[in-house]
Write an enzyme that holds these catalytic residues in place. Structure first.
Site, short mmCIF file in Angstrom:
data_model
loop_
_atom_site.label_atom_id
_atom_site.label_comp_id
_atom_site.label_asym_id
_atom_site.label_seq_id
_atom_site.Cartn_x
_atom_site.Cartn_y
_atom_site.Cartn_z
N SER A 1 -2.49 -98.75 56.93
CA SER A 1 -3.64 -98.97 56.06
C SER A 1 -4.53 -100.07 56.62
CB SER A 1 -3.18 -99.40 54.67
OG SER A 1 -2.30 -98.45 54.16
N HIS B 1 -5.55 -90.64 53.99
CA HIS B 1 -4.79 -90.69 55.24
C HIS B 1 -5.25 -89.54 56.13
CE1 HIS B 1 -1.15 -93.34 54.09
NE2 HIS B 1 -2.08 -93.50 53.19
N HIS C 1 4.87 -89.86 55.67
CA HIS C 1 5.77 -90.75 54.94
C HIS C 1 6.93 -89.97 54.31
CE1 HIS C 1 1.97 -93.05 54.98
NE2 HIS C 1 2.75 -94.11 55.03
N TYR D 1 8.17 -90.51 51.43
CA TYR D 1 7.92 -90.25 50.01
C TYR D 1 7.08 -89.00 49.76
CZ TYR D 1 3.47 -92.73 50.85
OH TYR D 1 2.26 -93.13 51.34
N GLU D 2 6.50 -88.46 50.81
CA GLU D 2 5.74 -87.21 50.64
C GLU D 2 6.67 -86.01 50.48
OE1 GLU D 2 2.12 -86.95 53.28
OE2 GLU D 2 3.01 -88.79 54.02
N ALA E 1 0.84 -101.67 56.37
CA ALA E 1 0.59 -102.61 55.28
C ALA E 1 1.94 -102.89 54.65
CB ALA E 1 -0.35 -101.98 54.26
N MET F 1 6.94 -98.92 53.23
CA MET F 1 7.44 -97.55 53.06
C MET F 1 7.37 -96.72 54.34
SD MET F 1 5.45 -96.82 49.48
CE MET F 1 5.28 -98.10 48.22
N SER F 2 7.38 -97.39 55.47
CA SER F 2 7.25 -96.64 56.74
C SER F 2 7.88 -97.43 57.88
CB SER F 2 5.76 -96.42 57.05
OG SER F 2 5.11 -97.67 57.27
N ASN G 1 -0.21 -107.86 50.01
CA ASN G 1 0.07 -108.35 48.66
C ASN G 1 1.42 -109.05 48.69
OD1 ASN G 1 0.99 -105.36 49.05
ND2 ASN G 1 2.37 -106.19 47.49
N HIS H 1 -2.25 -99.81 44.50
CA HIS H 1 -2.68 -99.34 45.82
C HIS H 1 -4.06 -99.88 46.17
CE1 HIS H 1 -2.74 -96.86 49.36
NE2 HIS H 1 -3.84 -96.24 48.97
N1 HPA Z 1 5.89 -102.64 48.80
C1 HPA Z 1 6.04 -101.54 49.55
N2 HPA Z 1 5.11 -101.09 50.37
C2 HPA Z 1 3.96 -101.78 50.45
C3 HPA Z 1 3.74 -102.93 49.69
C4 HPA Z 1 4.76 -103.39 48.82
O1 HPA Z 1 4.64 -104.40 48.11
N3 HPA Z 1 2.49 -103.37 50.01
C5 HPA Z 1 2.00 -102.52 50.93
N4 HPA Z 1 2.88 -101.55 51.20
#
Ligand code: HPA
Length: 270
Positions: free
Chosen positions: A28, A59, A81, A83-84, A111, A209-210, A233, A245
């Protein structure tokens, strides 16, 4: 799976004649990085026979072939990903494909949520190691002998040489880069505060998540790997703020200019 990889490889080679040295996976905030390089050719994932196609809005899904400085690169603009809904072996298919196209080195970006309280949103973290305990291994299943050994060593997933390169490049870009351990969770929900306390107790500094699965598949086949997270974050419970997001995207976009500068310098020096 090897047959499927060979089908994808043949499908790409039919359309593109390019020998990359370095592979880059864009997270990201870096989505449009590939648009700024010297592009030689592109191929949409959907035009590759047997390729898993990403479903997440925003994406983009394509390989971009070209040059960063003098370095021939293949870039994944958009990743797949877990999760997809794809099995892990499919998630790492594009990574393996880039290796099979000839890339010897891999730069991963993403990210991530900050677990380490010394981090701030907008920081960059050089990945020093990872924890994948919370997700299935992409190497589960019959081993693809053509790619690597059944029980691969993972004692230096993120190359010490490339970590030095990243440190030097960050310094040249006047970026105060952080360092730490990336913990991969499945998503798509963000973690709970209890899960983040666990990640912290495990020794994690950031969560996402990757990436770690891709690093593992790349190491299995002998690529030299490095990675940089953009801390978008603070992870759940680290700050009082709820996660969404949009915030992730906004932070990633805010620092994308220096992220791109850093990535360019790293690719030219790795
Ligand atoms: N958790 C998981 N994946 C993320 C986060 C998070 O806080 N921020 C960006 N991708």
């Amino acid at each position: 799976m090897y047959n499927k990889l060979m089908t994808c490889l043949a499908s790409v080679k039919e359309k593109i004649d390019f020998q990359p040295e370095t592979a880059i996976i864009l997270g990201s905030g870096l989505g449009d990085y590939a648009d700024g390089i010297k592009i030689v050719d592109t191929i949409e994932y959907s035009d590759i026979e047997g390729f898993p196609v990403s479903t997440v809005k925003g994406h983009k899904g394509r390989f971009v072939f070209g040059y960063v400085g003098e370095t021939p690169v293949v870039i994944m603009q958009g990743r797949v990903h877990y999760y997809e809904g794809y099995p892990m072996q499919e998630v790492v298919l594009p990574t393996r494909l880039m290796g099979m196209l000839g890339a010897k080195k891999l730069l991963l970006t993403n990210a991530a949520g900050g677990v380490n309280e010394m981090f701030q949103p907008g920081d960059f973290m050089m990945i020093t190691d990872h924890i994948t305990t919370a997700v299935p291994s992409p190497l589960i299943g019959s081993n693809i002998e053509e790619l690597g050994t059944r029980f691969p060593d993972m004692s230096e997933v993120y190359s010490a040489r490339l970590r030095n390169v990243i440190r030097d490049c960050a310094k040249e870009c006047s970026i105060d880069i952080k360092e730490g351990v990336y913990v991969q969770f499945t998503g798509p929900s963000y973690e709970t505060p209890a899960e983040i306390r666990m990640a912290k107790a495990w020794g994690g500094d950031a969560v996402g998540m990757s990436t770690a699965c891709e690093a593992m598949a790349a190491r299995h086949m002998g690529l030299e790997v490095c990675g940089i997270s953009c801390i978008t974050n603070m992870a759940a419970g680290i700050s009082r703020q709820k996660l969404n997001h949009k915030e992730v995207q906004e932070t990633a976009d805010r620092v994308s200019k220096s992220f791109k500068e850093l990535v360019t310098k790293v690719v030219m020096n790795m």
